[in-house]
Design an enzyme around this catalytic site. Structure first.
Site, PDB file in Angstrom:
ATOM      1  N   GLU A 215      23.310 -36.809 -51.672  1.00 12.62           N
ATOM      2  CA  GLU A 215      23.347 -36.513 -53.114  1.00 12.62           C
ATOM      3  C   GLU A 215      24.724 -36.009 -53.527  1.00 12.62           C
ATOM      4  O   GLU A 215      25.242 -36.358 -54.597  1.00 12.62           O
ATOM      5  CB  GLU A 215      22.287 -35.460 -53.489  1.00 12.62           C
ATOM      6  CG  GLU A 215      20.844 -35.876 -53.271  1.00 12.62           C
ATOM      7  CD  GLU A 215      20.365 -36.987 -54.199  1.00 12.62           C
ATOM      8  OE1 GLU A 215      21.134 -37.444 -55.047  1.00 12.62           O
ATOM      9  OE2 GLU A 215      19.196 -37.408 -54.035  1.00 12.62           O
ATOM     10  N   ARG A 219      27.010 -38.322 -56.131  1.00 11.46           N
ATOM     11  CA  ARG A 219      27.174 -37.793 -57.497  1.00 11.46           C
ATOM     12  C   ARG A 219      28.520 -37.096 -57.660  1.00 11.46           C
ATOM     13  O   ARG A 219      29.257 -37.362 -58.613  1.00 11.46           O
ATOM     14  CB  ARG A 219      26.050 -36.798 -57.825  1.00 11.46           C
ATOM     15  CG  ARG A 219      24.676 -37.446 -57.749  1.00 11.46           C
ATOM     16  CD  ARG A 219      23.602 -36.497 -58.242  1.00 11.46           C
ATOM     17  NE  ARG A 219      22.297 -36.880 -57.700  1.00 11.46           N
ATOM     18  CZ  ARG A 219      21.151 -36.768 -58.345  1.00 11.46           C
ATOM     19  NH1 ARG A 219      21.111 -36.284 -59.553  1.00 11.46           N
ATOM     20  NH2 ARG A 219      20.006 -37.116 -57.786  1.00 11.46           N
ATOM     21  N   ASP A 359      16.111 -47.942 -50.282  1.00  7.16           N
ATOM     22  CA  ASP A 359      16.821 -48.724 -51.306  1.00  7.16           C
ATOM     23  C   ASP A 359      18.306 -49.012 -51.074  1.00  7.16           C
ATOM     24  O   ASP A 359      18.722 -50.155 -50.839  1.00  7.16           O
ATOM     25  CB  ASP A 359      16.616 -48.075 -52.688  1.00  7.16           C
ATOM     26  CG  ASP A 359      16.869 -46.558 -52.717  1.00  7.16           C
ATOM     27  OD1 ASP A 359      17.330 -46.007 -51.712  1.00  7.16           O
ATOM     28  OD2 ASP A 359      16.602 -45.937 -53.777  1.00  7.16           O
ATOM     29  N   GLU A 528      17.541 -47.566 -62.847  1.00 10.96           N
ATOM     30  CA  GLU A 528      17.606 -48.819 -62.079  1.00 10.96           C
ATOM     31  C   GLU A 528      17.375 -50.073 -62.920  1.00 10.96           C
ATOM     32  O   GLU A 528      18.046 -51.095 -62.724  1.00 10.96           O
ATOM     33  CB  GLU A 528      16.612 -48.777 -60.902  1.00 10.96           C
ATOM     34  CG  GLU A 528      17.006 -47.815 -59.787  1.00 10.96           C
ATOM     35  CD  GLU A 528      16.763 -46.336 -60.126  1.00 10.96           C
ATOM     36  OE1 GLU A 528      15.980 -46.064 -61.065  1.00 10.96           O
ATOM     37  OE2 GLU A 528      17.358 -45.465 -59.472  1.00 10.96           O
TER      38      GLU A 528
HETATM   39  C1  DMJ Z   1      20.366 -41.946 -58.252  1.00  8.63           C
HETATM   40  O1  DMJ Z   1      20.756 -40.726 -57.776  1.00  8.63           O
HETATM   41  C2  DMJ Z   1      20.893 -43.070 -57.435  1.00  8.63           C
HETATM   42  O2  DMJ Z   1      20.837 -44.241 -58.159  1.00  8.63           O
HETATM   43  C3  DMJ Z   1      20.161 -43.229 -56.124  1.00  8.63           C
HETATM   44  O3  DMJ Z   1      20.610 -44.320 -55.388  1.00  8.63           O
HETATM   45  C4  DMJ Z   1      18.697 -43.396 -56.399  1.00  8.63           C
HETATM   46  N1  DMJ Z   1      18.160 -42.406 -57.255  1.00  8.63           N
HETATM   47  C5  DMJ Z   1      18.887 -41.943 -58.405  1.00  8.63           C
HETATM   48  C6  DMJ Z   1      18.496 -42.560 -59.724  1.00  8.63           C
HETATM   49  O4  DMJ Z   1      17.228 -42.907 -59.894  1.00  8.63           O
END
Ligand code: DMJ
Length: 629
Positions: A215, A219, A359, A528
């Site tokens: 995270e 970010r 994912d 997404e």
């Molecule tokens: C984000 O922090 C990123 O896109 C991550 O890969 C998946 N989850 C969140 C958004 O939904």
């Protein structure tokens, strides 16, 4: 019964005075009349001369001018050909029966498009500019709420007017939002956010405790790196003059990543631990000892770029070791379990999905390869091979169609390949269509890729799947009462159905295809689907993706906007009015609004053949691509 006139004959009687023919006798009469009226003037020699020049000029015009009548125009075209000599020059007798000057002839279809083409184009462009402005206004509203009640905290609680540190306390919203403000040209916000980074972030980094490696990388490090590039840091582009010197962003990113590296160096294998204590640069595994597969494989875009701009290879070396190691592990058709052990370096469990914890493993296989110039620099083709194999695995093992209306969706294999298929799809999976389309054309338009014969059979398969899945992701919104998607949807199949759990929009064609269970009905303002709409629009240029994005944006405006500032997550998208949660996630500013803004922008703003977006929507330049801009 009389037959209707063929289209070509109707067109001959086109009635528009502007184009009507004036006969030679009319021209002479008019000249004489003019002469009479202007008699006084004729008494002077200049006047006589001018009249002579006028009559002579008109005569010449009638002799030499040919009407541009397009071929295939029935009788008129025939007239013209018989009037011309072999060398194409007009005969004298054309005076007496010359074709009227008509506007260019169009088929009914062409008329529908071309006659209003410019007009429609201008109208449609101004429509999207206005809608883009609405997104920008939404971003300002979100930022002002955060600034007023939560500046410096990770997230805003917009209903209770508080800040909360859900991500370790590095002011994640400030950094996540910064490059969106730069891209939108919001200088005041860039100045606010930039001076907060310069004044506070380094101190927080040196004092804070626990953060999650993934995270924090996607970010905070990702946000700083994009801000560095977009404010002119590596000479690529400079979208803003506001905020601190770009070097401040780079130095802060280095300070933070140097501490994050302990997650790699403390681990006995190339697989990093999931958590880091920033203040003493120590690292440790999650309580169950496992790391998420997506988390350990979603650091490399950021670490590679940091190595490139800092000149220090250690970040890239540590990050790429993870992917090189995963390359050696056994997989089934390229698909991998969602957990991996830093202690043994092996996958753990059998759960396979493209939702949470799985994912962005697939996303970064493709994007790291693209970042490195898609095979032009170094040997990264193994990443593309792994990606293509995995997408084949997705098509073979995870893609199914719903009943009764055949929505294409991606399900899960919670007990591995030998276990049962689950028709569950997280909203998170909606990143996949964008990745599939990007992988097929590598960022160029579909039209160009097809014209230049660049697509393999598999690329075309992936592109088709991308288009189908984007439709499904949109319907996950359209099927609910609020027009907003739930966190998780199930799909009605031959084997699976559950009554009484629809999305609430009874007028949706797909209301019986999509099942939304009570615990899955929340919406966290996730990006997404709009991310995929943006990529699909850039690649296919089909305006339906923009319209869908606008519909989703309007639903966010209607149900998640908080009057006092900010936007909020919801508890239940199937009931109106929806019960609101008290949280604005950082990715609403970092991703959701950025992708909507770019969906409505021209294609040369952050073009897909020059940038890859990290998984948090922070654009990172593709190696070598900026030089050719
Ligand atoms: C984000 O922090 C990123 O896109 C991550 O890969 C998946 N989850 C969140 C958004 O939904």
């Amino acid at each position: 019964m009389s037959n209707p006139l063929p289209y070509s004959m109707k067109d001959v009687h086109y009635d528009n005075a502007k184009f009507r023919h004036r006969s030679f006798s009319k021209v002479i009469n008019q000249a004489l009349l003019t002469r009479k009226i202007k008699r006084d003037c004729l008494s002077c020699s200049t006047g006589k001369f001018l009249v002579l020049v006028l009559v002579f000029g008109l005569g010449c015009l009638m002799l030499t001018h040919t009407s541009p009548v397009p071929s295939g125009s029935g009788g008129l075209a025939n007239d013209r050909t018989t009037d011309n000599t072999d060398d194409g020059s007009p005969r004298f007798n054309r005076f007496w029966r010359r074709a009227p000057r008509l506007p260019p002839r169009l088929s009914p279809d062409e008329k529908g498009t071309q006659s209003g083409l410019n007009h429609d184009h201008v109208n449609s462009r101004s429509k999207w500019i206005a809608r883009q402005q609405n997104v920008k206004d939404a971003f300002v509203h979100a930022w002002l709420g955060y600034k007023k009640y939560a500046m410096g905290s990770d997230e805003l609680m917009p209903l209770s007017h508080h800040g909360v540190d859900g991500l370790g306390g590095l002011g994640a919203t400030v950094v996540d939002a910064l490059d969106t403000a730069i891209i939108m040209g919001l200088d005041d916000i860039v100045a606010d956010a930039g001076s907060w980074v310069e004044g506070h972030l380094s101190e927080k980094i040196s004092q804070k405790g626990h953060v999650n490696l993934f995270e924090t990388t996607i970010r905070v490090v990702g946000g700083l790196l994009s801000a560095y590039h977009l404010s002119g840091g590596d000479g690529g582009m400079r979208l803003t003059n506001k905020g601190p010197k770009p070097l401040v962003y780079l130095e802060t990113a280095r300070n933070l990543t140097d501490r994050l590296l302990s997650a790699f160096t403390s681990s006995p294998t190339p697989i990093p631990y999931s958590d880091v204590v920033l203040r003493d640069s120590s690292a440790h595994p999650a309580p169950d000892g496992l790391s998420s597969t997506s988390e350990v494989s979603t650091l490399q875009l950021e670490f590679n770029y940091l190595s490139m701009i800092s000149g220090d290879k250690k970040y890239s070396i540590e990050g790429m070791k993870v992917l090189e190691h995963i390359k050696t592990l056994p997989k089934e058709q390229g698909l991998v379990p969602i957990y991996i052990s830093p202690r043994s370096g092996e996958f753990s469990g059998e759960n396979i999905r493209l939702g949470s914890r799985g994912d962005s493993y697939y996303e970064y296989l493709l994007k790291v390869w693209l970042q490195q110039g898609a095979g032009h620099h170094g040997n990264f083709s193994y990443l593309h091979d792994m990606y293509m194999e995995a997408m084949k695995g997705v098509r073979n093992l995870l893609v199914k169609k719903s009943v009764p209306n055949g929505l294409v969706f991606v399900g899960e294999l919670p007990s591995g390949f030998k276990g049962a298929f689950s028709p569950k799809m997280d909203h998170l999976v909606c990143f996949l269509p964008g990745t599939l389309a990007l992988g097929a054309t590598r960022g160029m338009t579909k039209e160009r890729a097809i014209k230049e014969n660049l697509l393999t059979f598999e690329d075309l398969e992936n592109l088709k799947l991308a288009e189908e899945l984007t439709h499904t992701c949109f319907e996950m919104y359209a099927v609910t009462s609020t027009g907003l998607a739930p966190e998780i949807a199930y799909f009605h199949t031959q084997e699976f159905s559950e009554d009484g759990h629809d999305g609430g929009n009874k007028s949706s064609k797909y209301v019986n295809d999509i099942i939304i269970k009570p615990l899955d009905r929340h919406n966290l303002l996730r990006p997404e689907t709009v991310e995929s709409l943006f990529v699909l629009y850039r690649i296919t240029e089909d305006p339906k993706y923009r319209e869908w994005g606008w519909q989703i944006f309007e639903a966010f405006e209607r149900y998640t906007k908080v009057d006092s500032g900010g936007y909020t997550s919801l508890d239940d998208v199937t009931t109106v009015p929806p019960h609101r949660r008290d949280k604005m996630e950082t990715f609403f500013l970092g991703e959701t609004l950025k992708y909507l803004y770019l969906l409505f922008s021209d294609a040369d703003l952050i073009p897909l053949d020059k940038f890859v977006f990290n998984t948090e929507a922070h654009p990172i330049p593709i190696k070598g691509a900026m030089a050719s801009s």
